[in-house]
Write a protein that holds these residues in place. Sequence first.
Motif, PDB file in Angstrom:
ATOM      1  N   GLY A 136      76.249 161.005  42.871  1.00 61.72           N
ATOM      2  CA  GLY A 136      77.006 159.849  43.333  1.00 61.72           C
ATOM      3  C   GLY A 136      77.186 159.827  44.839  1.00 61.72           C
ATOM      4  O   GLY A 136      77.518 158.778  45.416  1.00 61.72           O
ATOM      5  N   LYS A 137      76.963 160.948  45.504  1.00 63.84           N
ATOM      6  CA  LYS A 137      77.123 161.024  46.953  1.00 63.84           C
ATOM      7  C   LYS A 137      75.804 160.777  47.689  1.00 63.84           C
ATOM      8  O   LYS A 137      75.735 160.898  48.911  1.00 63.84           O
ATOM      9  N   LEU A 138      74.759 160.450  46.941  1.00 61.21           N
ATOM     10  CA  LEU A 138      73.441 160.248  47.529  1.00 61.21           C
ATOM     11  C   LEU A 138      72.993 158.804  47.374  1.00 61.21           C
ATOM     12  O   LEU A 138      73.380 158.111  46.435  1.00 61.21           O
ATOM     13  N   LYS A 139      72.128 158.362  48.288  1.00 59.53           N
ATOM     14  CA  LYS A 139      71.502 157.048  48.192  1.00 59.53           C
ATOM     15  C   LYS A 139      70.007 157.265  48.009  1.00 59.53           C
ATOM     16  O   LYS A 139      69.391 158.032  48.748  1.00 59.53           O
ATOM     17  N   PHE A 140      69.412 156.601  47.010  1.00 57.14           N
ATOM     18  CA  PHE A 140      67.986 156.733  46.737  1.00 57.14           C
ATOM     19  C   PHE A 140      67.300 155.402  47.050  1.00 57.14           C
ATOM     20  O   PHE A 140      67.751 154.340  46.605  1.00 57.14           O
ATOM     21  N   VAL A 141      66.191 155.491  47.807  1.00 60.42           N
ATOM     22  CA  VAL A 141      65.494 154.293  48.254  1.00 60.42           C
ATOM     23  C   VAL A 141      63.997 154.458  48.006  1.00 60.42           C
ATOM     24  O   VAL A 141      63.442 155.542  48.223  1.00 60.42           O
ATOM     25  N   LYS A 142      63.329 153.372  47.557  1.00 60.20           N
ATOM     26  CA  LYS A 142      61.874 153.357  47.413  1.00 60.20           C
ATOM     27  C   LYS A 142      61.272 152.653  48.623  1.00 60.20           C
ATOM     28  O   LYS A 142      61.723 151.568  49.007  1.00 60.20           O
TER      29      LYS A 142
ATOM     30  N   GLN B  97      56.637 156.409  59.158  1.00 64.91           N
ATOM     31  CA  GLN B  97      57.688 157.427  59.109  1.00 64.91           C
ATOM     32  C   GLN B  97      58.631 157.287  60.295  1.00 64.91           C
ATOM     33  O   GLN B  97      59.830 157.545  60.175  1.00 64.91           O
ATOM     34  N   ALA B  98      58.107 156.874  61.446  1.00 64.27           N
ATOM     35  CA  ALA B  98      58.967 156.645  62.605  1.00 64.27           C
ATOM     36  C   ALA B  98      59.873 155.436  62.382  1.00 64.27           C
ATOM     37  O   ALA B  98      61.088 155.492  62.617  1.00 64.27           O
ATOM     38  N   LEU B  99      59.287 154.342  61.904  1.00 59.22           N
ATOM     39  CA  LEU B  99      60.081 153.122  61.689  1.00 59.22           C
ATOM     40  C   LEU B  99      61.144 153.302  60.615  1.00 59.22           C
ATOM     41  O   LEU B  99      62.197 152.657  60.655  1.00 59.22           O
ATOM     42  N   ASP B 100      60.887 154.169  59.649  1.00 56.62           N
ATOM     43  CA  ASP B 100      61.869 154.396  58.583  1.00 56.62           C
ATOM     44  C   ASP B 100      63.216 154.834  59.150  1.00 56.62           C
ATOM     45  O   ASP B 100      64.267 154.533  58.583  1.00 56.62           O
ATOM     46  N   GLU B 101      63.199 155.549  60.256  1.00 58.39           N
ATOM     47  CA  GLU B 101      64.462 156.006  60.857  1.00 58.39           C
ATOM     48  C   GLU B 101      65.344 154.820  61.226  1.00 58.39           C
ATOM     49  O   GLU B 101      66.568 154.863  61.044  1.00 58.39           O
TER      50      GLU B 101
ATOM     51  N   LEU C 241      66.331 152.698  57.841  1.00 54.14           N
ATOM     52  CA  LEU C 241      67.299 153.397  56.985  1.00 54.14           C
ATOM     53  C   LEU C 241      68.601 153.680  57.736  1.00 54.14           C
ATOM     54  O   LEU C 241      69.514 154.290  57.177  1.00 54.14           O
ATOM     55  N   LYS C 242      68.662 153.256  58.995  1.00 57.48           N
ATOM     56  CA  LYS C 242      69.881 153.332  59.808  1.00 57.48           C
ATOM     57  C   LYS C 242      70.455 154.747  59.838  1.00 57.48           C
ATOM     58  O   LYS C 242      71.656 154.955  59.666  1.00 57.48           O
ATOM     59  N   CYS C 243      69.584 155.719  60.080  1.00 57.13           N
ATOM     60  CA  CYS C 243      70.049 157.107  60.101  1.00 57.13           C
ATOM     61  C   CYS C 243      70.293 157.573  61.531  1.00 57.13           C
ATOM     62  O   CYS C 243      69.817 156.970  62.501  1.00 57.13           O
ATOM     63  N   ASP C 244      71.052 158.660  61.655  1.00 62.33           N
ATOM     64  CA  ASP C 244      71.232 159.342  62.944  1.00 62.33           C
ATOM     65  C   ASP C 244      70.194 160.441  63.117  1.00 62.33           C
ATOM     66  O   ASP C 244      69.866 160.817  64.242  1.00 62.33           O
TER      67      ASP C 244
END
Length: 532
Positions: free
Chosen positions: A114-120, A172-176, A179-182
């Motif tokens: 429940g603390k994780l987000k899964f994305v395809k 892989q670069a654009l995914d950052e 996915l709005k990650c730090d």
Amino acid sequence: MAGSPLTPESKLSLMKRNLQEVLGEEKLVEILKSRDIKIYWGTATTGRPHVAYFVPMSKIADFLSAGCEVTILFADLHAYLDNMKAPWELLNLRVKYYEAVIKSMLKSIGVDLGKLKFVKGTDYQLSTQYTLDVYRLSSLVTEHDARKAGAEVVKQVDHPLLSGLLLYPGLQALDEEYLKCDAQFGGVDQRKIFTYAEKYLPHLGYAKRSHLMNPMVPGLTGTKMSSSDEDSKIDMLDSPAQVKKKLKKAFCEPGNIEDNGILSFCKHVLFPLRTTAFEIKRPAEFGGDASFNSFEELEQAFAKELVHPGDLKSAVERYLNELMDPIRKEFESPELKKLVSEAYPVQKKKSGATPKISNAVESADNGIVPSRLDLRVGKILTVSQHPDAESLFVETVDLGEAEPRTVISGLVGLVPKEDLQDRLGVFLCNLKPVKMRGIESKAMLMCASLEDPRQVEPLFPPEGSAPGDRIFVEGFESGTPDDQLNPKKKVWEKLQPDLRVSEQRVAEFQGSPLMTKLGKIVTKNVKNSPIK
């Protein structure tokens, strides 16, 4: 896990535990002053996940403990672009398999899903804006930088496809950004892609992210653990017999702590996940049981040869099976078994020879599959004591042929004679006939067999079975048994270690049941035992 009582310094320390390198650590320090870190880990859905995946899983557990918001990306489009390692028609099935097995792995180490987000990946990577960004990126990237970025990750061939050369690192670069990650987490083999992202994302007006890198854990052969190298890895659905077999062959030289996959697995998986001491069990004459509260203690003891490789492998086998047991159990469901077979279907050899079975049911030895065994239901018509051997029974068995066969079994004192008379059993019928004290035995009665305490029990076919009914392994229904097994090829010897009776008293090969057309082969009493 917002509101974690840990200090920012403690959170960062936990995030960095066992990592090889961190790029952009100063940014993480600044973010932690006001909020928790958003981090993503992605995996291309190609070959089947193996036990080395427990390494990133244990770090994901660390990130959650440090209060991070974690996203797991199932990178299906990446899997296709990397030299088509995953065919387009199988992308969705591979994603479903990865999601099922990774969620099962996380649950086995106590992670709250429940603390994780899964994305395809294809849920957003086919959008108009993302596609425009791919074009924008391609107008900036040089051929040299694209080739360099993918050198350690993308399959290298003499004439590379543009998909792997240009698009894979770019995605892989654009995914950052999308996915709005730090920060992005991955293996140190992805370092060149990470530096590629740091260089090019700002040119698109996007922020440069931090990168956290695991070391590459050696495989069982001493090289990188790989889905394509059967001997280097343990599949998540391998049976206990397969785990034992592969660990037995694993490189683990006495006193050698370099490139040691067994020790590395202890460091990066078993110790971080344990709340109690790591125990090695051994007889008193070999030093007795030993326990270690830290990996450093174990490593030093191994370096001084105070711990034998065989004892270390035995401990790792025990702990690894504890992690894998709930995963195996979950994948016993018909739905997941069907998913495995569909996501990794039978691949036919170009020569038209015997098909190679996917890893779901593949024997570790090329061409050695259980369909080569002529297993049949037989009815024991008569039982008598061998005239020249106190431990042997001589049986006359109806195997659905024109004439009964003579079978000799070493069951005197283990199975009462009256329990064999007129009963149905499972017989291996294509071994080379062998003379035993002057009488030729033309088949072998299959039994569950435990050494301590000594227990032997013949296998039971399903009710209603008849002499001659064929017995097969689920997933290996096709294929014709050898007329006679060649002793020099050791087909039986290679298959036998993977034949076991489960906790539920079902006869299995690599976790798949032995069956007739009427149902499963079982035992009534003996469980968790080899079949001999």
